[in-house]
Design a protein around this motif. Sequence first.
Motif, short mmCIF file in Angstrom:
data_model
loop_
_atom_site.label_atom_id
_atom_site.label_comp_id
_atom_site.label_asym_id
_atom_site.label_seq_id
_atom_site.Cartn_x
_atom_site.Cartn_y
_atom_site.Cartn_z
N PHE A 66 0.83 -1.21 0.00
CA PHE A 66 0.00 0.00 0.00
C PHE A 66 0.86 1.26 0.00
O PHE A 66 0.54 2.24 -0.68
N TRP A 67 1.94 1.24 0.78
CA TRP A 67 2.84 2.39 0.80
C TRP A 67 3.47 2.61 -0.57
O TRP A 67 3.61 3.75 -1.03
N GLY A 68 3.81 1.52 -1.25
CA GLY A 68 4.39 1.63 -2.58
C GLY A 68 3.42 2.24 -3.58
O GLY A 68 3.80 3.07 -4.42
N VAL A 69 2.15 1.84 -3.50
CA VAL A 69 1.14 2.39 -4.40
C VAL A 69 0.94 3.88 -4.13
O VAL A 69 0.78 4.69 -5.06
N VAL A 70 0.95 4.26 -2.84
CA VAL A 70 0.83 5.69 -2.49
C VAL A 70 1.98 6.48 -3.10
O VAL A 70 1.80 7.58 -3.64
N GLN A 71 3.19 5.92 -3.03
CA GLN A 71 4.36 6.59 -3.58
C GLN A 71 4.31 6.68 -5.10
O GLN A 71 4.87 7.60 -5.69
N HIS A 72 3.65 5.72 -5.73
CA HIS A 72 3.54 5.70 -7.21
C HIS A 72 2.09 5.90 -7.64
O HIS A 72 1.62 5.29 -8.58
N TYR A 73 1.40 6.77 -6.90
CA TYR A 73 -0.03 6.95 -7.13
C TYR A 73 -0.36 7.40 -8.55
O TYR A 73 -1.30 6.90 -9.17
N GLU A 74 0.40 8.35 -9.08
CA GLU A 74 0.12 8.87 -10.41
C GLU A 74 0.25 7.78 -11.47
O GLU A 74 -0.57 7.68 -12.39
N SER A 75 1.26 6.93 -11.33
CA SER A 75 1.45 5.83 -12.27
C SER A 75 0.31 4.82 -12.16
O SER A 75 -0.20 4.32 -13.17
N TYR A 76 -0.10 4.54 -10.92
CA TYR A 76 -1.20 3.59 -10.70
C TYR A 76 -2.50 4.15 -11.27
O TYR A 76 -3.26 3.43 -11.93
N LYS A 77 -2.75 5.42 -11.05
CA LYS A 77 -3.98 6.04 -11.55
C LYS A 77 -4.00 6.09 -13.07
O LYS A 77 -5.04 5.81 -13.70
N SER A 78 -2.88 6.43 -13.70
CA SER A 78 -2.83 6.48 -15.16
C SER A 78 -3.04 5.10 -15.78
O SER A 78 -3.68 4.96 -16.82
N THR A 79 -2.52 4.06 -15.11
CA THR A 79 -2.74 2.69 -15.59
C THR A 79 -4.22 2.33 -15.50
O THR A 79 -4.78 1.70 -16.40
N PHE A 80 -4.86 2.78 -14.43
CA PHE A 80 -6.28 2.52 -14.23
C PHE A 80 -7.10 3.11 -15.38
O PHE A 80 -7.95 2.44 -15.97
N PHE A 81 -6.87 4.36 -15.71
CA PHE A 81 -7.65 5.02 -16.75
C PHE A 81 -7.31 4.52 -18.15
O PHE A 81 -8.12 4.62 -19.07
N SER A 82 -6.12 3.95 -18.31
CA SER A 82 -5.73 3.46 -19.63
C SER A 82 -6.51 2.21 -20.04
O SER A 82 -6.51 1.83 -21.21
N PHE A 83 -7.15 1.56 -19.07
CA PHE A 83 -7.91 0.34 -19.36
C PHE A 83 -9.41 0.60 -19.47
O PHE A 83 -10.20 -0.31 -19.34
N PHE A 84 -9.82 1.85 -19.70
CA PHE A 84 -11.23 2.16 -19.91
C PHE A 84 -11.59 1.90 -21.37
O PHE A 84 -11.82 2.82 -22.17
N ASN A 85 -11.63 0.62 -21.74
CA ASN A 85 -12.03 0.19 -23.07
C ASN A 85 -12.66 -1.18 -22.93
O ASN A 85 -12.75 -1.73 -21.82
N LEU A 86 -13.11 -1.74 -24.04
CA LEU A 86 -13.82 -3.03 -24.00
C LEU A 86 -12.94 -4.13 -23.44
O LEU A 86 -13.36 -4.91 -22.59
N GLN A 87 -11.70 -4.22 -23.90
CA GLN A 87 -10.80 -5.25 -23.40
C GLN A 87 -10.54 -5.07 -21.90
O GLN A 87 -10.53 -6.03 -21.14
N GLY A 88 -10.38 -3.80 -21.49
CA GLY A 88 -10.16 -3.53 -20.08
C GLY A 88 -11.34 -3.92 -19.22
O GLY A 88 -11.17 -4.48 -18.12
#
Length: 295
Positions: free
Chosen positions: A155-177
């Motif tokens: 969890f601490w690692g995700v907090v430190q890399h929050y922007e990267s985690y969030k951008s990955t999340f939004f990149s999968f807003f498609n049918l395959q995702g």
Amino acid sequence: YSKIEIIGIISNEEGQRGERCWILHDKVINEFYRIGYVEFLILSLWKLGSFEAIKGGIKEKYHITIEQEHFNDFVSFLHEQQLCVATVNNSQDIAIDNVKKTQFFSDIMMLRQLFFMRFSLLRPDRLLTKLLPRLSWLFSTWFVVAMLCVCIVGFWGVVQHYESYKSTFFSFFNLQGMVLWVGAVVIVKIVHEFAHALTAKYYGCYISSIGTALLFFWPVLYTDVTNAWQIKARRSRVLIAAAGVISEFYMAGFFCFVWIFSQDGWLHSIAFFLSGASLITSLLVNLNPFLKFDG
């Protein structure tokens, strides 16, 4: 009521504030109801057949006075939950209006069954009995401590890399995702229900079924751990109820840990989907006090 037959067994336990209470078990539908001391005394003298006789018996034997309204409310409860069979006798002390109340609550139960239907898919008790000796380490202190350490780091690692985690999340807003998200949620929920079942088995419960339910026509998985109410230790019952959320917490932390320390590739993607699905379903569904799930 000239004759009422009580269905089930009664056992005593300690209530939330230290008072004595009893668990009434309806074996027909495998439901449990907690009743208080006075209600238990009423049932213990039920064969006397009328309010005045039961009131007198309780007063003489236990030096407790019960009111007519209290008695009628308890009788109404028994009928509303379909816990007794009655024949009506107008000469008795209980109002015939309770029969109408019973019909009303029967109609309510029919509506409930319409909007909440369960379909058993698996009878898991034998499988759990075989698996439990091999998986008992999941309940050990060292495993809990190890998972907590992994979760903190993840969890601490995700907090430190929050922007990267969030951008990955939004990149999968498609049918395959969306397909991958659905698959991840299904895996998380299977683990969730298995955790309920295995924990209940660990504390000695019989697990009658695992299946799917339609909640307002929306499919959800369920595990029938109703028999947990036979366990007197409240801590054990709480752990059985919380096992699904705990398993999702572990999964979220573990896969966050894997996501942080893995390179781009299939393992990195799997870790992202499973960590995200665990976090979302736990925070938005299971820990939401406005939804009737594990929260």
